[in-house]
Design a protein around this motif. Structure first.
Motif, PDB file in Angstrom:
ATOM      1  N   ARG A 193      14.023  30.861 -37.188  1.00 35.41           N
ATOM      2  CA  ARG A 193      15.466  31.042 -37.069  1.00 35.41           C
ATOM      3  C   ARG A 193      15.846  32.507 -36.797  1.00 35.41           C
ATOM      4  NH1 ARG A 193      20.327  28.646 -38.185  1.00 35.41           N
ATOM      5  NH2 ARG A 193      21.931  30.075 -38.952  1.00 35.41           N
ATOM      6  N   ALA A 194      15.189  33.433 -37.460  1.00 37.89           N
ATOM      7  CA  ALA A 194      15.526  34.851 -37.297  1.00 37.89           C
ATOM      8  C   ALA A 194      15.296  35.308 -35.854  1.00 37.89           C
ATOM      9  CB  ALA A 194      14.707  35.701 -38.257  1.00 37.89           C
ATOM     10  N   ALA A 195      14.183  34.908 -35.250  1.00 40.60           N
ATOM     11  CA  ALA A 195      13.874  35.323 -33.879  1.00 40.60           C
ATOM     12  C   ALA A 195      14.855  34.710 -32.888  1.00 40.60           C
ATOM     13  CB  ALA A 195      12.448  34.924 -33.518  1.00 40.60           C
ATOM     14  N   VAL A 196      15.167  33.423 -33.083  1.00 38.26           N
ATOM     15  CA  VAL A 196      16.077  32.741 -32.156  1.00 38.26           C
ATOM     16  C   VAL A 196      17.499  33.270 -32.320  1.00 38.26           C
ATOM     17  CG1 VAL A 196      16.995  30.490 -31.496  1.00 38.26           C
ATOM     18  CG2 VAL A 196      14.611  30.705 -32.119  1.00 38.26           C
ATOM     19  N   LYS A 197      17.879  33.564 -33.555  1.00 39.46           N
ATOM     20  CA  LYS A 197      19.224  34.082 -33.814  1.00 39.46           C
ATOM     21  C   LYS A 197      19.371  35.504 -33.259  1.00 39.46           C
ATOM     22  CE  LYS A 197      22.602  34.595 -37.516  1.00 39.46           C
ATOM     23  NZ  LYS A 197      23.621  33.680 -37.003  1.00 39.46           N
ATOM     24  N   ALA A 198      18.317  36.308 -33.387  1.00 38.36           N
ATOM     25  CA  ALA A 198      18.362  37.676 -32.870  1.00 38.36           C
ATOM     26  C   ALA A 198      18.529  37.684 -31.351  1.00 38.36           C
ATOM     27  CB  ALA A 198      17.095  38.423 -33.259  1.00 38.36           C
ATOM     28  N   ALA A 199      18.004  36.666 -30.681  1.00 43.41           N
ATOM     29  CA  ALA A 199      18.161  36.566 -29.230  1.00 43.41           C
ATOM     30  C   ALA A 199      19.540  36.056 -28.842  1.00 43.41           C
ATOM     31  CB  ALA A 199      17.089  35.648 -28.656  1.00 43.41           C
TER      32      ALA A 199
ATOM     33  N   GLN B 196      13.961  29.407 -22.388  1.00 47.78           N
ATOM     34  CA  GLN B 196      14.112  30.692 -23.086  1.00 47.78           C
ATOM     35  C   GLN B 196      13.861  30.607 -24.589  1.00 47.78           C
ATOM     36  OE1 GLN B 196      17.977  32.024 -21.822  1.00 47.78           O
ATOM     37  NE2 GLN B 196      17.116  33.492 -20.372  1.00 47.78           N
ATOM     38  N   PRO B 197      14.392  29.609 -25.316  1.00 48.55           N
ATOM     39  CA  PRO B 197      14.134  29.572 -26.764  1.00 48.55           C
ATOM     40  C   PRO B 197      12.656  29.481 -27.111  1.00 48.55           C
ATOM     41  CG  PRO B 197      15.907  28.063 -26.197  1.00 48.55           C
ATOM     42  CD  PRO B 197      15.337  28.564 -24.914  1.00 48.55           C
TER      43      PRO B 197
ATOM     44  N   ILE C  74      18.212  23.079 -28.082  1.00 51.44           N
ATOM     45  CA  ILE C  74      16.794  23.361 -28.351  1.00 51.44           C
ATOM     46  C   ILE C  74      16.673  24.465 -29.386  1.00 51.44           C
ATOM     47  CG2 ILE C  74      14.707  24.379 -27.347  1.00 51.44           C
ATOM     48  CD1 ILE C  74      15.319  22.830 -24.785  1.00 51.44           C
ATOM     49  N   SER C  75      17.505  25.489 -29.277  1.00 49.63           N
ATOM     50  CA  SER C  75      17.453  26.609 -30.228  1.00 49.63           C
ATOM     51  C   SER C  75      17.764  26.137 -31.639  1.00 49.63           C
ATOM     52  CB  SER C  75      18.451  27.695 -29.814  1.00 49.63           C
ATOM     53  OG  SER C  75      18.197  28.131 -28.511  1.00 49.63           O
ATOM     54  N   GLN C  76      18.802  25.309 -31.766  1.00 48.60           N
ATOM     55  CA  GLN C  76      19.157  24.817 -33.098  1.00 48.60           C
ATOM     56  C   GLN C  76      18.084  23.877 -33.652  1.00 48.60           C
ATOM     57  OE1 GLN C  76      23.107  23.125 -32.809  1.00 48.60           O
ATOM     58  NE2 GLN C  76      24.004  25.058 -33.457  1.00 48.60           N
ATOM     59  N   ALA C  77      17.526  23.029 -32.790  1.00 49.11           N
ATOM     60  CA  ALA C  77      16.481  22.105 -33.238  1.00 49.11           C
ATOM     61  C   ALA C  77      15.217  22.863 -33.650  1.00 49.11           C
ATOM     62  CB  ALA C  77      16.170  21.099 -32.139  1.00 49.11           C
ATOM     63  N   LEU C  78      14.882  23.930 -32.917  1.00 52.74           N
ATOM     64  CA  LEU C  78      13.725  24.758 -33.294  1.00 52.74           C
ATOM     65  C   LEU C  78      13.926  25.377 -34.674  1.00 52.74           C
ATOM     66  CD1 LEU C  78      12.422  26.891 -30.294  1.00 52.74           C
ATOM     67  CD2 LEU C  78      11.102  25.497 -31.847  1.00 52.74           C
ATOM     68  N   ALA C  79      15.146  25.862 -34.912  1.00 54.78           N
ATOM     69  CA  ALA C  79      15.444  26.476 -36.214  1.00 54.78           C
ATOM     70  C   ALA C  79      15.375  25.439 -37.331  1.00 54.78           C
ATOM     71  CB  ALA C  79      16.812  27.129 -36.181  1.00 54.78           C
ATOM     72  N   LYS C  80      15.674  24.182 -37.026  1.00 57.58           N
ATOM     73  CA  LYS C  80      15.578  23.128 -38.041  1.00 57.58           C
ATOM     74  C   LYS C  80      14.137  22.685 -38.253  1.00 57.58           C
ATOM     75  CE  LYS C  80      20.204  21.248 -37.547  1.00 57.58           C
ATOM     76  NZ  LYS C  80      21.008  20.073 -37.179  1.00 57.58           N
ATOM     77  N   PHE C  81      13.338  22.645 -37.166  1.00 60.22           N
ATOM     78  CA  PHE C  81      11.947  22.197 -37.284  1.00 60.22           C
ATOM     79  C   PHE C  81      11.080  23.257 -37.946  1.00 60.22           C
ATOM     80  CE2 PHE C  81       7.811  20.681 -36.054  1.00 60.22           C
ATOM     81  CZ  PHE C  81       7.966  19.303 -36.084  1.00 60.22           C
TER      82      PHE C  81
ATOM     83  N   ALA D 215      10.504  32.312 -29.232  1.00 58.97           N
ATOM     84  CA  ALA D 215       9.803  31.889 -30.450  1.00 58.97           C
ATOM     85  C   ALA D 215       8.297  31.841 -30.258  1.00 58.97           C
ATOM     86  CB  ALA D 215      10.305  30.516 -30.885  1.00 58.97           C
ATOM     87  N   ASP D 216       7.800  32.111 -29.038  1.00 57.74           N
ATOM     88  CA  ASP D 216       6.372  32.069 -28.718  1.00 57.74           C
ATOM     89  C   ASP D 216       5.792  30.680 -28.993  1.00 57.74           C
ATOM     90  OD1 ASP D 216       4.115  33.268 -27.664  1.00 57.74           O
ATOM     91  OD2 ASP D 216       3.317  33.781 -29.644  1.00 57.74           O
ATOM     92  N   ARG D 217       6.504  29.642 -28.555  1.00 62.33           N
ATOM     93  CA  ARG D 217       6.072  28.262 -28.756  1.00 62.33           C
ATOM     94  C   ARG D 217       6.081  27.486 -27.437  1.00 62.33           C
ATOM     95  NH1 ARG D 217       5.224  30.270 -33.063  1.00 62.33           N
ATOM     96  NH2 ARG D 217       5.604  29.428 -35.128  1.00 62.33           N
TER      97      ARG D 217
END
Length: 174
Positions: free
Chosen positions: A139-145, A94-95, A127-134, A99-101
């Motif tokens: 971060r905005a898209a993952v946080k909104a979800a 899902q993340p 995965i969501s937190q690691a994506l926001a760090k990478f 994030a379209d990745r």
């Protein structure tokens, strides 16, 4: 003009202090950022991986992501082997969909504790937190979800004088 004490006599002086240019709209002045730098910095280790810890129920997942072909490894096994149910694999991916990745990051995760559902949720959180760090701009898209928020629901403990957490012992009239 703005001096050493950062006093402001005109709205144009705010550009010198904040690094943003005022934009007049009607009676109020709003500020447009001059630079498009992200608010957060990219957090990557020496191997070019982003690390995060994900938690759900009693499960704790340590997750590393790096650019790759989309291979997901959990506790040394492929995700299809470790998470046999398609619904659990859907939760993990899902993340990347938000994030379209999809297919652009390799994931290595180690999970301990809990059951398969909790472990899948922990890997998703990691995965969501690691994506926001990478990629801080994601971060905005993952946080909104709602994927950066830790789901803190856990099993309620058993109390003394009770059969389970809330269930009473069976009543006996005689």
């Amino acid at each position: 003009m703005a001096d050493e004490n950062n006093t402001v006599s005109d709205l144009a002086d705010l550009k010198d202090i904040t690094g943003e240019a005022p934009v007049a709209t009607g009676t109020e002045a709003t500020f447009a950022p001059v630079s498009s730098a992200p608010l957060r910095e990219k957090e990557v280790d020496a191997h070019g991986r982003a690390y995060a810890t994900g938690r759900r129920k009693d499960a704790v997942a340590r997750v590393w992501i790096k650019p790759g072909s989309g291979k997901v490894t959990v506790n040394g096994r492929e995700q299809e082997v470790y998470f046999a149910r398609p619904s659990l694999r859907l939760v993990i991916n899902q993340p990347f969909q938000v994030a379209d990745r999809e297919g652009s990051y390799d994931v290595v995760a180690t999970v301990k504790g809990g059951g398969l559902s909790g472990q899948a949720g922990a890997v998703k959180h990691g995965i969501s937190q690691a994506l926001a760090k990478f990629e801080p701009e994601l971060r905005a898209a993952v946080k909104a979800a709602g994927f950066l928020t830790r789901d803190s629901r856990v099993v309620e403990r058993k109390k003394y004088g009770r059969a389970k957490a809330r269930r009473s012992f069976q009543f006996s009239k005689r």
